[in-house]
Design a protein around this motif. Structure first.
Motif, PDB file in Angstrom:
ATOM      1  N   GLU A 177     -54.307   1.937  -4.716  1.00 24.33           N
ATOM      2  CA  GLU A 177     -54.521   2.885  -5.819  1.00 24.33           C
ATOM      3  C   GLU A 177     -55.247   2.231  -6.969  1.00 24.33           C
ATOM      4  OE1 GLU A 177     -51.977   6.321  -7.126  1.00 24.33           O
ATOM      5  OE2 GLU A 177     -50.488   4.957  -6.283  1.00 24.33           O
ATOM      6  N   HIS A 178     -56.076   3.003  -7.660  1.00 22.22           N
ATOM      7  CA  HIS A 178     -56.777   2.507  -8.847  1.00 22.22           C
ATOM      8  C   HIS A 178     -57.340   3.704  -9.581  1.00 22.22           C
ATOM      9  CE1 HIS A 178     -60.843   3.261  -7.151  1.00 22.22           C
ATOM     10  NE2 HIS A 178     -60.140   3.233  -6.038  1.00 22.22           N
ATOM     11  N   ASP A 179     -57.646   3.507 -10.856  1.00 23.76           N
ATOM     12  CA  ASP A 179     -58.342   4.550 -11.614  1.00 23.76           C
ATOM     13  C   ASP A 179     -59.177   3.888 -12.702  1.00 23.76           C
ATOM     14  OD1 ASP A 179     -59.250   6.876 -12.627  1.00 23.76           O
ATOM     15  OD2 ASP A 179     -57.346   7.660 -13.331  1.00 23.76           O
TER      16      ASP A 179
ATOM     17  N   ILE B 280     -55.132   0.108 -18.227  1.00 27.02           N
ATOM     18  CA  ILE B 280     -54.500   1.084 -19.124  1.00 27.02           C
ATOM     19  C   ILE B 280     -53.893   2.296 -18.427  1.00 27.02           C
ATOM     20  CG2 ILE B 280     -55.738   0.489 -21.249  1.00 27.02           C
ATOM     21  CD1 ILE B 280     -57.716   2.700 -20.656  1.00 27.02           C
ATOM     22  N   CYS B 281     -54.239   2.563 -17.177  1.00 31.78           N
ATOM     23  CA  CYS B 281     -53.753   3.815 -16.573  1.00 31.78           C
ATOM     24  C   CYS B 281     -52.469   3.632 -15.766  1.00 31.78           C
ATOM     25  CB  CYS B 281     -54.836   4.444 -15.706  1.00 31.78           C
ATOM     26  SG  CYS B 281     -55.063   3.625 -14.108  1.00 31.78           S
ATOM     27  N   GLY B 282     -52.216   2.443 -15.263  1.00 38.90           N
ATOM     28  CA  GLY B 282     -50.999   2.191 -14.485  1.00 38.90           C
ATOM     29  C   GLY B 282     -51.098   2.570 -13.016  1.00 38.90           C
ATOM     30  N   SER B 283     -52.291   2.943 -12.549  1.00 41.43           N
ATOM     31  CA  SER B 283     -52.427   3.357 -11.141  1.00 41.43           C
ATOM     32  C   SER B 283     -52.319   2.188 -10.175  1.00 41.43           C
ATOM     33  CB  SER B 283     -53.788   4.014 -10.900  1.00 41.43           C
ATOM     34  OG  SER B 283     -53.940   5.130 -11.693  1.00 41.43           O
ATOM     35  N   CYS B 284     -52.893   1.060 -10.532  1.00 39.41           N
ATOM     36  CA  CYS B 284     -52.977  -0.043  -9.571  1.00 39.41           C
ATOM     37  C   CYS B 284     -51.673  -0.842  -9.542  1.00 39.41           C
ATOM     38  CB  CYS B 284     -54.140  -0.966  -9.927  1.00 39.41           C
ATOM     39  SG  CYS B 284     -53.883  -1.863 -11.463  1.00 39.41           S
ATOM     40  N   GLY B 285     -51.536  -1.653  -8.555  1.00 36.84           N
ATOM     41  CA  GLY B 285     -50.380  -2.546  -8.499  1.00 36.84           C
ATOM     42  C   GLY B 285     -49.859  -2.730  -7.095  1.00 36.84           C
TER      43      GLY B 285
ATOM     44  N   THR C 108     -50.943  -9.270 -16.768  1.00 38.15           N
ATOM     45  CA  THR C 108     -52.227  -8.819 -16.219  1.00 38.15           C
ATOM     46  C   THR C 108     -51.997  -7.862 -15.053  1.00 38.15           C
ATOM     47  OG1 THR C 108     -53.100 -11.002 -16.774  1.00 38.15           O
ATOM     48  CG2 THR C 108     -54.435  -9.670 -15.283  1.00 38.15           C
ATOM     49  N   THR C 109     -52.695  -6.727 -15.062  1.00 37.00           N
ATOM     50  CA  THR C 109     -52.648  -5.819 -13.915  1.00 37.00           C
ATOM     51  C   THR C 109     -53.590  -6.346 -12.821  1.00 37.00           C
ATOM     52  OG1 THR C 109     -54.409  -4.545 -14.950  1.00 37.00           O
ATOM     53  CG2 THR C 109     -52.176  -3.740 -15.289  1.00 37.00           C
ATOM     54  N   VAL C 110     -53.417  -5.903 -11.590  1.00 36.60           N
ATOM     55  CA  VAL C 110     -54.306  -6.409 -10.524  1.00 36.60           C
ATOM     56  C   VAL C 110     -55.768  -6.032 -10.773  1.00 36.60           C
ATOM     57  CG1 VAL C 110     -52.706  -6.710  -8.603  1.00 36.60           C
ATOM     58  CG2 VAL C 110     -53.722  -4.498  -8.970  1.00 36.60           C
ATOM     59  N   CYS C 111     -55.996  -4.919 -11.488  1.00 42.67           N
ATOM     60  CA  CYS C 111     -57.404  -4.549 -11.743  1.00 42.67           C
ATOM     61  C   CYS C 111     -58.052  -5.490 -12.755  1.00 42.67           C
ATOM     62  CB  CYS C 111     -57.509  -3.098 -12.201  1.00 42.67           C
ATOM     63  SG  CYS C 111     -56.644  -2.718 -13.736  1.00 42.67           S
ATOM     64  N   GLN C 112     -57.235  -6.191 -13.534  1.00 43.11           N
ATOM     65  CA  GLN C 112     -57.768  -7.123 -14.539  1.00 43.11           C
ATOM     66  C   GLN C 112     -57.656  -8.585 -14.085  1.00 43.11           C
ATOM     67  OE1 GLN C 112     -58.434  -6.091 -18.475  1.00 43.11           O
ATOM     68  NE2 GLN C 112     -59.505  -4.994 -16.867  1.00 43.11           N
TER      69      GLN C 112
ATOM     70  N   CYS D 125     -46.165   0.610 -22.277  1.00 41.32           N
ATOM     71  CA  CYS D 125     -45.824   0.753 -20.844  1.00 41.32           C
ATOM     72  C   CYS D 125     -46.790   1.724 -20.175  1.00 41.32           C
ATOM     73  CB  CYS D 125     -44.384   1.256 -20.708  1.00 41.32           C
ATOM     74  SG  CYS D 125     -43.997   1.824 -19.030  1.00 41.32           S
ATOM     75  N   ILE D 126     -47.382   1.291 -19.066  1.00 40.02           N
ATOM     76  CA  ILE D 126     -48.368   2.128 -18.368  1.00 40.02           C
ATOM     77  C   ILE D 126     -47.770   2.783 -17.117  1.00 40.02           C
ATOM     78  CG2 ILE D 126     -50.437   0.977 -19.246  1.00 40.02           C
ATOM     79  CD1 ILE D 126     -50.471  -0.744 -16.699  1.00 40.02           C
ATOM     80  N   GLY D 127     -46.470   2.586 -16.895  1.00 44.98           N
ATOM     81  CA  GLY D 127     -45.824   3.256 -15.756  1.00 44.98           C
ATOM     82  C   GLY D 127     -46.287   2.763 -14.399  1.00 44.98           C
TER      83      GLY D 127
HETATM   84  S1  FES Z   1     -56.536   0.741 -12.378  1.00 44.75           S
HETATM   85 FE1  FES Z   1     -55.751   1.461 -14.298  1.00 44.75          FE
HETATM   86  S2  FES Z   1     -54.311  -0.096 -14.816  1.00 44.75           S
HETATM   87 FE2  FES Z   1     -55.261  -0.887 -13.028  1.00 44.75          FE
END
Ligand code: FES
Ligand code: SF4
Length: 239
Positions: free
Chosen positions: A37-39, A44-49, A63-67, A141-143
């Protein structure tokens, strides 16, 4: 587990860009791409992980996986990617899990009463600086669900505490403060997340560095609301 080889990766790529390259190669070979998942891809969106070598969002703190960038890994590294593991987050496919349980906790009480109409003047409702800072910290918190995945109890206390705190610390959030704590905690229990036993893995992996103090605040709000609720029931004037 499936084994994939990631070729044509450079150190400036994010982890998700590396997976994009792997997927493009898989598609070119007529194989099924890896689902993830990603957005926003901006943290900032909390989709990835997902888990990277057993750590939610990987080895880089806050750090989120997208960053997360590939420069934090060495050429030839063997990485184990796994989806979040929790009873309340059923795996849908590969690295994608169903996090609707979080949405249901928010629906149970994560809102405030507002008057519709024109926007109020910014200075009309003074908020002490210390409260606004704490509320903003909790609102970060980005959920994403990393806290649940990292917790040996699969507890959602950090997430729920953050959501209860960021509204409960502001004057706008007072109208539903008791109801919010009671309903969100009840929903959290209904989703079969585990209980918090103060292990602290959630805080360690949280990409937004939400502090454990939000859990204490959630517990305090919940207990106060419970006592007030009992008092109301015992008082014939407010029965
Ligand atoms: S894709 Fe939005 S926080 Fe990682
Ligand atoms: S508390 Fe942190 S780890 Fe948990 S959902 Fe929010 S941002 Fe993600």
């Amino acid at each position: 587990m499936e084994r994939y080889q990631a070729r044509d990766v450079n150190s400036d790529m994010s982890f998700l860009e590396m997976l994009d390259v792997v997927n493009e190669n898989l598609i070119a070979e007529g194989k099924e791409p890896i689902a993830f998942e990603h957005d926003c891809r901006e943290g900032i969106c909390g989709s990835c992980g997902f888990m990277i070598n057993g750590i939610a969002h990987g080895p880089q703190r806050g750090t989120t996986v997208c960053q997360l960038h590939m420069r934090h890994f060495k050429d030839g590294d063997e990485l184990y990617l796994e989806p979040w593991r929790a009873y309340a987050f059923p795996v849908l496919k590969d690295l994608v899990v169903d996090r609707n349980a979080f949405d249901r906790i928010i629906s149970a009480g994560g809102y405030i009463t507002v008057h519709t109409g024109s926007a109020p003047d910014g200075n009309a409702l003074p908020v002490p600086k210390v409260d606004s800072d704490r509320a903003m910290d909790a609102a970060a918190c980005i959920g994403c669900g990393a806290c649940v995945a990292a917790c040996p109890n699969a507890s959602a206390a950090l997430f729920t505490g953050a959501k209860i705190s960021h509204l409960g610390l502001l004057p706008q959030g007072q109208a539903e403060r008791d109801r919010r704590a009671l309903r969100m905690v009840a929903q959290y229990n209904q989703e079969l997340f585990g209980s918090c036993t103060n292990i602290g893995e959630c805080e360690a992996v949280c990409p937004k560095e939400i502090r454990l103090e939000v859990i204490a605040r959630m517990n305090r709000d919940y207990l106060k609301a419970k006592w007030r609720d009992r008092g109301r029931l015992a008082d014939p004037d407010h029965g």
